[in-house]
Write a protein that holds these residues in place. Structure first.
Motif, mmCIF file in Angstrom:
data_model
loop_
_atom_site.group_PDB
_atom_site.id
_atom_site.type_symbol
_atom_site.label_atom_id
_atom_site.label_comp_id
_atom_site.label_asym_id
_atom_site.label_seq_id
_atom_site.Cartn_x
_atom_site.Cartn_y
_atom_site.Cartn_z
ATOM 1 N N PHE B 122 40.311 -9.235 4.228
ATOM 2 C CA PHE B 122 41.502 -8.969 3.428
ATOM 3 C C PHE B 122 42.507 -8.129 4.202
ATOM 4 C CE2 PHE B 122 43.587 -6.472 -0.015
ATOM 5 C CZ PHE B 122 44.394 -7.514 -0.441
ATOM 6 N N TYR B 212 44.102 -23.305 -2.764
ATOM 7 C CA TYR B 212 43.785 -22.813 -4.112
ATOM 8 C C TYR B 212 43.890 -21.301 -4.222
ATOM 9 C CZ TYR B 212 39.195 -22.706 -1.847
ATOM 10 O OH TYR B 212 38.173 -22.517 -0.966
ATOM 11 N N LYS B 225 41.084 -9.995 -8.226
ATOM 12 C CA LYS B 225 40.504 -11.205 -8.826
ATOM 13 C C LYS B 225 40.602 -12.382 -7.878
ATOM 14 C CE LYS B 225 40.641 -10.511 -13.750
ATOM 15 N NZ LYS B 225 41.453 -10.696 -14.953
ATOM 16 N N LYS B 229 36.954 -13.534 -7.363
ATOM 17 C CA LYS B 229 36.649 -14.701 -8.184
ATOM 18 C C LYS B 229 36.886 -15.991 -7.407
ATOM 19 C CE LYS B 229 37.445 -15.825 -12.984
ATOM 20 N NZ LYS B 229 38.310 -15.588 -14.141
ATOM 21 N N HIS B 230 37.961 -16.041 -6.635
ATOM 22 C CA HIS B 230 38.302 -17.307 -5.999
ATOM 23 C C HIS B 230 37.838 -17.394 -4.546
ATOM 24 C CE1 HIS B 230 40.748 -19.098 -9.225
ATOM 25 N NE2 HIS B 230 40.929 -17.845 -9.569
ATOM 26 N N ARG B 233 33.426 -16.685 -3.721
ATOM 27 C CA ARG B 233 32.465 -17.730 -4.093
ATOM 28 C C ARG B 233 32.637 -18.963 -3.205
ATOM 29 N NH1 ARG B 233 31.190 -20.778 -9.555
ATOM 30 N NH2 ARG B 233 29.663 -22.174 -8.627
ATOM 31 N N ASN B 234 33.891 -19.262 -2.846
ATOM 32 C CA ASN B 234 34.100 -20.404 -1.968
ATOM 33 C C ASN B 234 33.625 -20.125 -0.552
ATOM 34 O OD1 ASN B 234 35.555 -22.861 -3.115
ATOM 35 N ND2 ASN B 234 36.595 -21.157 -4.094
ATOM 36 N N LEU B 307 25.944 -22.825 -5.827
ATOM 37 C CA LEU B 307 27.213 -22.203 -5.450
ATOM 38 C C LEU B 307 28.360 -23.201 -5.454
ATOM 39 C CD1 LEU B 307 25.921 -20.013 -2.538
ATOM 40 C CD2 LEU B 307 26.938 -19.192 -4.655
ATOM 41 N N PRO B 309 29.548 -26.932 -6.771
ATOM 42 C CA PRO B 309 29.224 -28.105 -7.597
ATOM 43 C C PRO B 309 29.397 -29.429 -6.846
ATOM 44 C CG PRO B 309 31.317 -27.147 -8.256
ATOM 45 C CD PRO B 309 30.683 -26.195 -7.283
ATOM 46 N N ARG B 310 30.089 -29.392 -5.713
ATOM 47 C CA ARG B 310 30.273 -30.652 -4.973
ATOM 48 C C ARG B 310 29.025 -31.056 -4.218
ATOM 49 N NH1 ARG B 310 35.366 -28.650 -1.823
ATOM 50 N NH2 ARG B 310 33.996 -26.842 -1.910
#
Lengths: 545, 313
Positions: B122, B212, B225, B229-230, B233-234, B307, B309-310
């Motif tokens: 970051f 995204y 967040k 959140k985004h 996890r990715n 982790l 869904p794909r």
């Protein structure tokens, strides 16, 4: 013209600096325009014109390296340039929403679509979770997605591109912002999907009187959607007026050039082929299937291409037209033997090449050469373009000196300086790189040239030049050309015959001229219908509309 | 998913077989005679020869292997040449300390490394980022035993906050168990903190450039967040992969730490067994370690589906 304070967005003398070592000083210079409620303003320009930079500066999402050095941006009278990050956050999605070019990547792949829309409500409202869920479902229905419950709990990868873009639109508009910024939202979509999405944006914005700033490079889309249009060239506004004015009677030379580069929808008259022109490529019931296996058992059969029977003669261009997933690239890859066909025959100058082994195939490979879509990725960045061009012929035994001599001639043929052979791909622009790719293909002295979406990634003015070049080369070297494209206008310009593909099959096949005048198949008709701005007479007299 | 799991579990059989053969041969082809080791310096060559017959080492190799394989099928790992105890019970004794140490280490490593890596990503290019990355280079470069002795010297000998060495079984009190593990686990975790922090940083940086993330910001989400959140996890798949590899390395790589801190785990057992040419014990341990690798890999693959869904098998 509405008064200033009534404007949803007004941008005045906006100047945005580029980092010091960039090729020019400003990303955007002295740009002023406004958007009234219920109005769609299109920002048009080629790549690098600064149109996306303007959009991001309004949202406060500019990259750190860029900063606004002069001018102002007002959203309903509120200044945005010097406002705090917290205030900007409050405004995003509540007063101004944004949708992006790539619906494939703009959604978080590991979150359910409904939750991603819900996040907006969680952040900006105090609704209970039941209320939020109901509101999200309503919104999903408003963007005309089927089965809202299922859409809510779907992951992005389970939806089509068009559906994902609808989710994005739902997300951007759920809190009814006064301004919607759309950054090339239909560029990555098929033409029929594009037509639906444009229609949806029109419907929602006129219902809620949302002001729209619509960024595009496509004059067809402008004609379809725009109330007013602003034309940008290298960060400067060169023309701003009503869509009808600008498109029918452009004033600035740059706008005139851009509009005249838009390929016409009608095929031009072409001189007919010699009757005895030999057939270079013929396919007979070519078929490509993909299988998926599970525990050794064949589970799924996908017909990527079925019963493809086409032929191309010397000096002729066959266009294969279709939407994504129609199988057009599969056909190109089978013919060039990048993938193996499942069944059927491919005759190259009379020899059936479909079932050859790799050794026999090698001798024939040089006869078929392919140019790919993205010139930025189809050249090895660590080799000079000269090395890339001579590699093929040298593999086939040509001496280095001969190969280099030939490469120099080819560079001239594609209108590049032969001294550029020592340079690396990144030192060329996109259009120049595609010329290099053409030279590389020609270096093999092929009989058949396959162009797989070869001009799709290029700006319209560059596209026009490359198309002209391809046509010149085909005539001069008497090549057969297989031209794969999703763009009907482009196909109309360069193809003698056209095969329209849908779901792996050729649904209509015939001369380009006849097909464009009188399409027979329902699907062909639907494709032609969906082409944006097809009824618009570009650059003509505005009174003639 | 289930057919896939079944397939993966079946696939472990040939792997185990290959490991068995290789370990078996390697032990017997490398110099060193267990009989001579056991018999000691004063033994005559007759003593040693007698001992070899007793240990079954005089049989031809294929016969030895057949006996070994047959016993293994019955779940019998044989008896230690040295301690005259069933290998099974020795391994069982060593598993708890080793597993405790490994899990303690990995928990410490993750708790420190993931936030550090995310922060570095970051704040890319800032002094925070540089500091974290500098630490990670040092963490990579300093050997575990050096860190171990430095920690012992300052925290145990000088400040007397922690015991110098030793292990307390979990059954004898959780507090004491954890207290005694802190020092060795910290020493062992340094290199994994460096590894995981680096991977987290790279992975999060890559994700932060994704469309995204821009979408999330365009929604008006606060920075925290967007990150948690985004982005995280990715970015998780490569991070989880590294953590999994770290676990596997840890369990089989605790040899050094266990000897520095004198923890009676598999590491010490392995060291003794190899030095003493204790064939049955070494064979059993290496088989166990390879099984750990296989299981950890399988768990990583299962974690992917949770982790992302794909990813579906």
């Amino acid at each position: 013209m509405p008064l200033d304070q009534h404007n949803v967005l007004s941008v005045k003398n906006l100047t945005i600096d580029l980092p010091r070592n960039a090729d020019r000083k400003h990303a955007v210079r002295d740009v002023s325009f406004d958007v009234a409620p219920g109005e769609v303003v299109c920002l048009v320009g080629e790549s690098g014109s600064g149109k996306s930079v303007i959009a991001f500066s309004v949202m406060g999402l500019l990259a750190k390296a860029l900063n606004v050095s002069a001018g102002s941006i007002e959203l309903e009278g509120e200044h945005l340039v010097d406002v705090t990050e917290d205030r900007l956050r409050e405004l995003r999605c509540t007063r101004m929403g944004m949708i992006f070019q790539e619906p494939m990547t703009a959604l978080n792949p590991v979150m359910r679509c409904g939750d991603q829309i819900d996040e907006v409500l969680q952040e900006h409202t105090k609704l209970s979770s039941d209320q939020r869920r109901q509101k999200v479902l309503d919104m999903i229905e408003q963007v005309h997605l089927p089965d809202p419950q299922r859409m809510y709990s779907s992951y992005p990868h389970q939806l089509s591109g068009g559906q994902r873009q609808r989710i994005m639109i739902a997300m951007a508009l759920i809190l009814e912002p006064v301004l919607l910024i759309a950054d090339e939202p239909t560029t990555a979509l098929d033409v029929t999907t594009q037509a639906q999405i444009l229609h949806l944006i029109r419907e929602l914005q006129s219902e809620k009187q949302t002001g729209v700033l619509f960024i595009t490079h496509d004059f067809g889309v402008v004609a379809e959607l725009g109330d007013r249009v602003a034309v940008l060239k290298q960060g400067e506004l060169v023309e701003f007026g009503t869509t009808r004015q600008v498109l029918s009677a452009p004033q600035h030379p740059y706008t005139q050039m851009l509009i005249s580069s838009v390929p016409r929808h009608e095929p031009p008259d072409r001189k007919p082929l010699a009757h005895d022109a030999p057939v270079v490529l013929r396919t007979e019931k070519l078929k490509k299937q993909y299988f998926s296996f599970s525990l050794g058992k064949r589970r799924n059969v996908v017909d990527a291409a079925v019963d493809i029977s086409v032929e191309i003669r010397k000096g002729e261009t066959l266009g294969v037209v279709g939407e994504s997933g129609s199988g057009k690239s599969t056909v190109a890859r089978c013919i060039t033997w990048l993938i193996e066909s499942t069944d059927g025959k491919i005759y190259l100058s009379g020899d059936n090449i479909a079932q050859l082994n790799s050794k026999e195939l090698r001798k024939l490979r040089r006869k078929v050469q392919i140019i790919f879509q993205d010139p930025y990725r189809s050249l090895n960045p660590r080799r000079t373009v000269g090395q890339s061009i001579i590699e093929g012929p040298m593999n086939y035994g040509e001496s280095k000196a001969d190969a280099i001599q030939h490469a120099r001639e080819l560079m001239e043929l594609v209108q590049l300086n032969p001294d550029g052979l020592d340079r690396y791909p990144h030192q060329f622009s996109g259009g120049q790189r595609q010329r290099v790719c053409i030279a590389r293909a020609l270096a093999m002295r092929p009989e058949l040239l396959v162009a797989d979406e070869a001009v799709s990634a290029l700006d319209v003015s560059v596209q026009a030049q490359v198309l002209t070049l391809l046509e010149e080369i085909r005539d001069r070297m008497q090549l057969a050309m297989l031209f794969i494209t999703h763009d009907l206008r482009v196909a109309a310009q360069v193809c003698d015959t056209v095969a329209v593909m849908s779901k792996g099959r050729v649904v209509e096949y015939g001369s380009a001229k006849e097909m464009f005048q009188n399409p027979q198949h329902e699907y062909t008709k639907a494709l032609f219908e969906a082409a944006p701005g097809r009824d618009f007479v570009f650059g003509g007299n505005p009174n003639s509309m | 998913m289930w057919p896939y799991l079944l397939k993966r579990i079946l696939a472990t059989i040939p792997v185990v077989l290959v490991v068995m053969v290789i370990v078996f041969l390697m032990l017997r082809l490398t110099p060193g005679d267990p009989a001579a080791n056991i018999a000691g310096d004063a033994a005559t060559s007759e003593d040693i020869a007698e001992l070899r017959v007793k240990l079954g080492l005089e049989e031809p190799l294929p016969v030895q292997f057949a006996i070994y394989a047959k016993n293994l099928l019955k779940g019998d790992f044989g008896e230690s040449f040295y301690y005259k105890r069933p290998v099974m019970s020795m391994v069982a004794d060593g598993i708890e300390p080793t597993l405790s140490l490994a899990l303690f280490t990995i928990v410490i490593a993750c708790l420190i490394a993931v936030p550090l890596g995310t922060l570095a990503a970051f704040k890319q290019g800032s002094w925070v980022d540089r500091l974290i990355m500098a630490f990670s280079v040092i963490g990579f470069s300093v050997p575990v035993f050096v860190i171990g002795y430095v920690l012992i010297y300052f925290l145990a000998v000088k400040l007397e906050w922690f015991p110098v060495q030793g292990y307390q079984r979990i059954g004898d009190g959780v507090a004491g168990w954890a207290y005694r593990l802190i020092l060795p686990a910290t020493a062992l975790s340094v290199i994994f903190i460096a590894l995981i922090a680096r991977m987290t940083r790279t992975s999060v940086l890559e994700v932060l450039n994704e469309d995204y993330i821009r979408t999330a910001r365009a929604k008006g989400l606060p920075q925290s967040k967007v990150l948690l959140k985004h982005a995280l996890r990715n970015a998780a798949v490569p991070i989880v992969t590294v953590i999994g590899i770290a676990i596997a390395i840890l369990i089989s790589g605790v040899v050094v730490t266990e000897s520095v801190f004198v923890i009676p785990g598999l590491g010490l057992l392995t060291l003794d067994a190899i030095q003493g040419r204790d064939y049955p014990t070494v064979q059993a341990l290496i088989l166990l370690f390879s099984l750990v690798y296989i299981i950890v890999n399988l768990l990583i693959d299962v974690a992917y589906t949770l982790l992302d869904p794909r990813i579906r098998y």
